[in-house]
Design an enzyme around this catalytic site. Sequence first.
Site, mmCIF file in Angstrom:
data_model
loop_
_atom_site.group_PDB
_atom_site.id
_atom_site.type_symbol
_atom_site.label_atom_id
_atom_site.label_comp_id
_atom_site.label_asym_id
_atom_site.label_seq_id
_atom_site.Cartn_x
_atom_site.Cartn_y
_atom_site.Cartn_z
ATOM 1 N N ARG A 41 0.830 -1.216 0.000
ATOM 2 C CA ARG A 41 0.000 0.000 0.000
ATOM 3 C C ARG A 41 0.861 1.262 0.000
ATOM 4 O O ARG A 41 0.438 2.288 -0.521
ATOM 5 C CB ARG A 41 -0.935 -0.010 1.221
ATOM 6 C CG ARG A 41 -1.980 1.120 1.219
ATOM 7 C CD ARG A 41 -2.936 0.989 2.399
ATOM 8 N NE ARG A 41 -4.053 1.934 2.341
ATOM 9 C CZ ARG A 41 -4.302 2.865 3.259
ATOM 10 N NH1 ARG A 41 -3.520 2.968 4.311
ATOM 11 N NH2 ARG A 41 -5.325 3.667 3.136
ATOM 12 N N ILE A 99 -7.107 7.980 -0.722
ATOM 13 C CA ILE A 99 -7.015 6.519 -0.844
ATOM 14 C C ILE A 99 -7.891 6.008 0.298
ATOM 15 O O ILE A 99 -7.741 6.441 1.448
ATOM 16 C CB ILE A 99 -5.553 6.009 -0.748
ATOM 17 C CG1 ILE A 99 -5.478 4.471 -0.812
ATOM 18 C CG2 ILE A 99 -4.833 6.523 0.487
ATOM 19 C CD1 ILE A 99 -4.045 3.923 -0.949
ATOM 20 N N SER A 100 -8.837 5.138 -0.010
ATOM 21 C CA SER A 100 -9.803 4.686 0.997
ATOM 22 C C SER A 100 -9.093 3.964 2.142
ATOM 23 O O SER A 100 -8.016 3.384 1.979
ATOM 24 C CB SER A 100 -10.830 3.739 0.368
ATOM 25 O OG SER A 100 -11.574 4.401 -0.626
ATOM 26 N N GLN A 101 -9.745 3.958 3.289
ATOM 27 C CA GLN A 101 -9.268 3.212 4.460
ATOM 28 C C GLN A 101 -9.234 1.719 4.115
ATOM 29 O O GLN A 101 -10.165 1.216 3.470
ATOM 30 C CB GLN A 101 -10.259 3.489 5.584
ATOM 31 C CG GLN A 101 -9.906 2.892 6.906
ATOM 32 C CD GLN A 101 -10.957 3.205 7.966
ATOM 33 O OE1 GLN A 101 -11.753 4.123 7.805
ATOM 34 N NE2 GLN A 101 -10.948 2.434 9.028
#
Length: 219
Positions: A40, A66-68
């Site tokens: 990530r 950027i999503s959790q």
Amino acid sequence: MRRFEDTYRHKGLRKKLVEHLRQKGITDETVLEAINNLPRHYFLDSAFDEVAYEDRAFPIQVGQTISQPYTVAYQTQLLEVKPFEKVLEIGTGSAYQACVLAEMGAQVYTIERQKALFDQNKQFAFLKKFHNIKFFYGDGFEGLPTFGPFDKVIITAAAPFIPEKLIQQMKTGGKMVIPVGEGNVQRMLRLTKQADGSYTEEIFDNFSFVPMLEGKEGH
Ligand code: SAH
């Protein structure tokens, strides 16, 4: 600037993140494996290197996020992705979610309305290994009529309503996972398309996404 080195330390932090997601209720091993496989921190500026494996959303370019990881895992689990399925994603953003789907063997079609993000992903060398992701610059409300119908649709921005054109581009029995709502909080829905073109609706938890906006930005 980004740094592309996946150290033992990064790998260790990633394993801890996966265990955390398991404890939060993610049970689909194919989803957890995809998250375990993906560095990530490659998707973030090197300034975030220390925190890239915390279960948090982070800023990327042009005010987007950027999503959790929990949100990515939750939506992906609801989507029930199987290898070779055609999946349409609205909101490429950092391309992290698209890579999770690709790791699971899906044929991914992803649309981004921000030109700056689309261009950045064109330069992002790590994405070259994912031959099963196609990137599009456009308005997700329109979908990709010439590439459908899709087995699955995932919306990764807060939808003000359910986009009818995207329902039309789904196969019968196909599923859409979509956070719906215009305030700070959206309700996660899973829609299943019926043979008559209508859909059934299942309701899940609340989340908080950046808004799904009409039209394109940039040139
Ligand atoms: N899936 C992304 C999440 C990015 S946040 C990730 O894994 O990082 C949501 C993204 O949706 C933003 O980049 C935003 O620009 C984009 N977006 C919002 N409305 C859109 C639309 N109508 N069509 C395509 N993308 C859209």
